[in-house]
Scaffold this motif. Structure first.
Motif, short mmCIF file in Angstrom:
data_model
loop_
_atom_site.label_atom_id
_atom_site.label_comp_id
_atom_site.label_asym_id
_atom_site.label_seq_id
_atom_site.Cartn_x
_atom_site.Cartn_y
_atom_site.Cartn_z
N LEU A 468 -11.95 4.80 25.67
CA LEU A 468 -12.10 5.43 24.35
C LEU A 468 -13.33 4.81 23.69
CD1 LEU A 468 -9.84 7.26 22.81
CD2 LEU A 468 -9.75 5.30 21.31
N GLY A 469 -14.23 5.66 23.20
CA GLY A 469 -15.54 5.13 22.83
C GLY A 469 -15.79 4.95 21.35
N PHE A 470 -14.82 5.30 20.49
CA PHE A 470 -15.15 5.31 19.06
C PHE A 470 -13.87 5.52 18.27
CE2 PHE A 470 -16.69 7.40 15.16
CZ PHE A 470 -17.92 6.80 14.92
N ILE A 471 -13.77 4.82 17.13
CA ILE A 471 -12.64 5.07 16.22
C ILE A 471 -13.16 5.37 14.84
CG2 ILE A 471 -10.74 3.89 15.01
CD1 ILE A 471 -9.87 2.77 17.68
N LYS A 472 -12.65 6.43 14.26
CA LYS A 472 -12.92 6.70 12.84
C LYS A 472 -11.65 6.27 12.10
CE LYS A 472 -13.75 10.60 9.66
NZ LYS A 472 -14.01 12.04 9.57
N TRP A 473 -11.77 5.24 11.28
CA TRP A 473 -10.62 4.63 10.58
C TRP A 473 -10.64 5.13 9.15
CZ3 TRP A 473 -7.88 -0.22 12.19
CH2 TRP A 473 -7.02 -0.70 11.21
N ASP A 474 -9.70 5.99 8.83
CA ASP A 474 -9.69 6.62 7.51
C ASP A 474 -8.69 5.95 6.58
OD1 ASP A 474 -10.48 8.47 5.60
OD2 ASP A 474 -10.28 10.18 6.96
N CYS A 475 -8.80 6.22 5.30
CA CYS A 475 -7.92 5.63 4.30
C CYS A 475 -7.98 6.56 3.09
CB CYS A 475 -8.42 4.24 3.95
SG CYS A 475 -7.74 3.56 2.44
N ASN A 476 -7.02 7.47 3.01
CA ASN A 476 -7.15 8.55 2.04
C ASN A 476 -6.31 8.42 0.78
OD1 ASN A 476 -9.10 10.55 3.00
ND2 ASN A 476 -7.80 10.60 4.81
N ALA A 477 -5.57 7.32 0.62
CA ALA A 477 -4.75 7.24 -0.59
C ALA A 477 -4.98 5.95 -1.35
CB ALA A 477 -3.27 7.36 -0.23
N VAL A 478 -4.76 6.03 -2.64
CA VAL A 478 -4.78 4.84 -3.49
C VAL A 478 -3.34 4.33 -3.56
CG1 VAL A 478 -6.66 5.81 -4.85
CG2 VAL A 478 -4.31 6.13 -5.62
N ILE A 479 -3.16 3.18 -4.18
CA ILE A 479 -1.80 2.64 -4.33
C ILE A 479 -1.22 3.05 -5.68
CG2 ILE A 479 -0.44 0.51 -4.59
CD1 ILE A 479 -2.24 -0.82 -2.53
N TYR A 480 -0.11 3.77 -5.62
CA TYR A 480 0.67 4.05 -6.83
C TYR A 480 1.95 3.23 -6.75
CZ TYR A 480 -2.02 8.38 -7.68
OH TYR A 480 -3.00 9.29 -7.93
N ASN A 481 2.61 3.03 -7.88
CA ASN A 481 3.90 2.32 -7.89
C ASN A 481 3.85 1.06 -7.04
OD1 ASN A 481 5.28 4.04 -9.60
ND2 ASN A 481 5.79 5.45 -7.93
N ALA A 482 2.85 0.20 -7.34
CA ALA A 482 2.62 -0.99 -6.51
C ALA A 482 3.86 -1.89 -6.48
CB ALA A 482 1.42 -1.76 -7.05
N PHE A 483 4.51 -1.93 -5.37
CA PHE A 483 5.67 -2.80 -5.20
C PHE A 483 5.94 -2.97 -3.71
CE2 PHE A 483 10.13 -3.92 -4.84
CZ PHE A 483 10.28 -4.88 -5.84
N SER A 484 6.17 -4.22 -3.34
CA SER A 484 6.45 -4.53 -1.94
C SER A 484 7.91 -4.94 -1.79
CB SER A 484 5.53 -5.67 -1.48
OG SER A 484 6.07 -6.29 -0.35
N ALA A 485 8.54 -4.44 -0.74
CA ALA A 485 9.96 -4.78 -0.52
C ALA A 485 10.10 -6.19 0.04
CB ALA A 485 10.58 -3.77 0.45
N THR A 486 9.02 -6.77 0.51
CA THR A 486 9.17 -8.07 1.18
C THR A 486 8.49 -9.22 0.44
OG1 THR A 486 7.29 -7.41 2.52
CG2 THR A 486 9.45 -7.23 3.54
N ILE A 487 7.48 -8.95 -0.31
CA ILE A 487 6.69 -10.02 -0.91
C ILE A 487 7.49 -10.74 -2.00
CG2 ILE A 487 5.56 -8.87 -2.83
CD1 ILE A 487 2.92 -9.70 -1.72
N GLN A 488 7.26 -12.03 -2.17
CA GLN A 488 7.99 -12.80 -3.19
C GLN A 488 7.45 -12.54 -4.59
OE1 GLN A 488 9.34 -16.65 -2.89
NE2 GLN A 488 10.90 -15.59 -1.70
N ASN A 489 6.13 -12.70 -4.72
CA ASN A 489 5.50 -12.52 -6.03
C ASN A 489 4.77 -11.20 -6.04
OD1 ASN A 489 5.95 -15.17 -7.41
ND2 ASN A 489 5.10 -15.81 -5.43
N GLN A 490 5.32 -10.25 -6.77
CA GLN A 490 4.73 -8.90 -6.75
C GLN A 490 3.26 -8.91 -7.17
OE1 GLN A 490 6.00 -6.24 -5.40
NE2 GLN A 490 7.86 -7.34 -4.89
N SER A 491 2.88 -9.85 -8.04
CA SER A 491 1.48 -9.81 -8.48
C SER A 491 0.53 -10.35 -7.41
CB SER A 491 1.31 -10.53 -9.82
OG SER A 491 1.73 -11.86 -9.71
N ASN A 492 1.05 -10.79 -6.28
CA ASN A 492 0.16 -11.14 -5.15
C ASN A 492 -0.16 -9.91 -4.30
OD1 ASN A 492 0.67 -13.72 -6.07
ND2 ASN A 492 1.01 -14.59 -4.05
N LEU A 493 0.52 -8.79 -4.56
CA LEU A 493 0.47 -7.67 -3.62
C LEU A 493 -0.94 -7.11 -3.39
CD1 LEU A 493 1.73 -5.53 -1.77
CD2 LEU A 493 2.30 -4.19 -3.79
#
Ligand code: GLA
Length: 730
Positions: A468-493
């Protein structure tokens, strides 16, 4: 051998330790042209006394008056090298902390500094600072790239207090510049409308540029700017600082004209929703801020950044790139093996190196037939691709071209098996309704299991399809409702997300160091040097209308070299294929068209253009860029790339105004040539059936003439784009 290595290391890493002496200490961070000078007074407070031209005699830095102080500085630290909040500071801080005991103040005193000479003319200076009352330390890092005139600055923060501390602000740098006036050029936009410049005078107070978008952080504006001193920025004259933060997440760039009318620039991670909890004994490393000072205007600044990026930042920055045919605009989600096989042959006929299969190839329970399903389920869709990717890779290779693929591995569709299996891997708030950006959500990359998953997606693909000769790595969304189910301090997210992403990319790059990877984020939503450490190229915009691209590419060119700019010829816009191709050639040329729909002439032109490109691409990618005529103030946009030995140049001029008589009415002055050399000018990309007005002449011109008088490429409404080659005649 071991001894040889040790002695080589010894030569490259000469470490100079300088203890703080009584009286003022001066720390000069120098490149070939520039110096940043730190003064430490007897109070051990480090201040920045000079950022500008390097002095021939470094001893004279000691004589620089505290010229920033055009009046009374009540605190003596308006020009601190890293302003601590809460003690005597009155202005925007670089660092703000609440200690483990709840004390909200910080003071930072100089302890010592050291410099190391590294390979390739790089000198790393570390300045150690400490709070006299707390076991809290900051080290400032300045990496000076001598030959490229670029300084990279970051800091590390650590403590051994009894409990975790909270970092409210943790900037990357804190510059201080005295001038009469300051003009800030910043860039803003939205999807398909990236990089619109605005130049504004900075007045007393603070101007903040920032992002709170999380992932697709640069969607509205990138963390890159120009500051011109005393007068508005000019192309080849005047003092300009170009700065850019290496961070692919929320950032803040603060420009504060202080009470003494000096400019303070404080770039770093955005403190917004990011009070960072730091455990004792651990270290926080800020992202790097990159800047260059130029006394040759914007042109000088961008040439330095380009040289730096090619040599020191972008993978294979001085290497090769693949031309390609992408199927996105040709098929969107509607394709199958047969259609793709035909496209491989089209790509070969056209003459490109690689075929890039875009979005829509995956998902079975929830097939990716539109953008409402399937992200996260990275298995071939059995209806569209019954024989799998391996078969396609081979088919492409049989047709004589390489095969590359699109991925958006940080994302998940609510309609996906991944979401069903791992709802806790998704960034969302349980007590709020889901809110989507392009019908999708973001995976929680602060979670190491998610990092493993994302790494695994790419690693599996590569393991199953090693060619495989090439990867196009896309990222089409912003973060809404920033919250992680695993992180201890949400403001580190927000911070941990980006660090998680970099961890994945570090692992991938360690295993696949030479794999070409395109950085895409719905267009230019993530064009920064944090990400470009891992990607060989970036997608500036989904807007591929060539007229629009002239402007978009123009503005990215202040910071990023053309070798990294993916420019595709597509069917957006109304311009003839020659115009579209000429514009796309000012970077890494690609195609996203239906080759079978090209007329015979268009096909012949394109095939020839690709051959021509082969011969000039190294000048475009690795030459020095001179922007000659701005599309914002002229009927034409004109730029040239000059080879290092100044024996060859490629010069592009496009019509950007369609009014009657619009065109290049007068000669355009060239730049970067050798005045003593003689050159002949030849037109490239001449459309079949037309004759060049320029190639009929055999006149040679001196570099001196071309730069003092100029040459008219004769762009007008009948010749809307002209590509010229300027070759030395010996
Ligand atoms: C984004 C990219 C496009 C294309 C689509 C596919 O918008 O910028 O180039 O890959 O995604 O969905």
């Amino acid at each position: 051998m071991k001894q040889l290595c040790l002695s080589v290391l010894f030569v490259f890493f000469i470490t100079l330790i300088t203890k703080a002496a009584p009286g003022d200490v001066h720390i000069a961070i120098e490149t070939r042209q520039t110096a940043l000078v730190i003064r430490v007074d007897k109070d051990q407070s480090p201040t920045l006394v000079h950022l500008g031209s390097k002095l021939r005699n470094a001893a004279e830095y000691a004589a620089i008056p505290a010229r920033g102080k055009r009046g009374e500085d009540y605190t003596d630290i308006y020009n601190s090298v890293y302003t601590p909040a809460g003690s005597r500071n009155l202005l925007e801080p670089a660092i703000q902390v609440t200690h483990a005991d709840g004390n909200p103040s910080l003071d930072l005193k100089y302890i010592r500094h050291e410099s190391q000479s590294m390979a390739d003319g790089v000198v790393l200076t570390k300045v150690y600072l400490k709070d006299p009352q707390y076991p809290f330390e900051v080290t400032l890092y300045y990496k000076a790239y001598q030959n490229e005139d670029v300084i990279e600055q970051w800091s590390t923060i650590r403590h051994t207090e009894k409990k975790s501390i909270t970092l409210h602000k943790y900037a990357s740098a804190n510059l201080y510049i005295p001038a009469q006036n300051y003009y800030l050029t910043h860039f803003h936009g939205d999807w398909a409308n990236e990089m619109n410049p605005s130049e504004i005078p900075l007045t007393e107070g603070i101007k903040i540029l920032d992002s709170k978008l999380g992932t697709r952080a640069d969607l509205f504006q990138p963390p890159s700017f120009l500051v011109s001193l005393n007068k508005p920025a000019e192309e080849e004259q005047g003092e300009v600082i170009a700065g850019t933060l290496s961070w692919s997440g929320n950032y803040q760039l603060a420009f504060e004209v202080d009470p003494l009318h000096n400019l303070r620039i404080i770039p770093g991670i955005n403190p917004y929703a990011s009070a960072y909890s730091l455990a004792p004994g651990t270290e926080f490393t800020t992202p790097a801020f990159l800047f260059t000072y130029s006394d040759k205007g914007k042109g000088g600044a961008s040439r330095s950044l380009h040289r730096w990026a090619r040599k020191h930042r972008i993978p294979q920055g001085e290497g090769n790139r693949l031309t390609l045919l992408n199927n996105w605009e040709a098929t969107y989600f509607d394709f199958n093996e047969e259609k793709l096989s035909a496209l491989f042959k089209d790509g070969k006929k056209l003459g490109v190196d690689l075929f890039l299969l875009d979005d829509g190839w995956f998902g079975n329970k929830y097939p990716r037939n539109n953008d409402r399903a399937g992200l996260g389920d990275w298995q071939e869709n059995v209806k569209k691709l019954p024989h799998g990717l391996g078969y396609l890779v081979k088919e492409a290779e049989n047709a004589g071209i390489k095969f590359g693929i699109w991925l958006e591995p940080e994302m998940v569709s609510p309609k996906s098996e991944l979401y069903e299996k791992h709802p806790d891997w998704v960034i969302k708030l349980a007590n709020r309704s889901e809110y989507y950006f392009r019908n999708q959500l973001v995976l929680d990359l602060s979670n190491p299991k998610v990092q493993d998953f994302v790494y695994g997606v790419v690693n599996d693909l590569m393991t199953k399809n090693p060619t495989l000769g090439f990867i196009k790595w896309d990222c089409n969304a912003v973060i809404y409702n920033a919250f992680s189910a695993t992180i201890q301090n949400q403001s580190n997210l927000y911070v941990d997300y980006v660090q998680g992403l970099y961890k994945v990319l570090d692992r991938l790059r360690a295993k696949y160091p030479t794999l070409p990877m395109m950085l895409c984020s719905g267009g230019g939503g993530r064009v920064d040097y944090g990400a470009l450490k891992y990607f060989t190229e970036y997608w500036p915009s989904d807007n591929t209308d060539a007229q629009e691209r002239i402007f978009i590419q123009w503005n990215y060119s202040y910071f990023f070299p053309s070798i990294a700019s993916c420019n595709h010829v597509t069917d957006w816009g109304k311009q003839p294929i020659k115009f579209r191709t000429d514009v796309a050639m000012m970077g890494k040329l690609g195609y996203d068209i239906v080759v079978s729909k090209l007329t015979e002439e268009e096909l012949t032109f394109s095939q020839q253009a690709l051959k021509t490109y082969e011969g000039i691409k190294n000048i475009i990618w690795k030459g020095d860029l001179y922007r000659l005529a701005s599309p914002y103030t002229n009927d034409v946009a004109s730029s040239m790339y000059v080879s290092e030995s100044r024996d060859r140049a490629v010069w592009f001029t496009y019509l950007v105004n369609s009014r009657y008589k619009a065109g290049s009415q007068a000669p355009i002055k060239l730049n970067g040539l050798d005045p003593a050399k003689n050159y002949r000018i030849r037109e490239l990309n001449v459309y079949p059936g037309t004759t060049s007005r320029i190639n009929t002449s055999t006149t040679t011109y001196s570099g001196n003439y071309l730069m003092a008088i100029g040459f008219n490429p004769q762009v007008d409404t009948r010749r809307t784009s002209v590509v010229l080659e300027v070759n030395e005649v010996k």
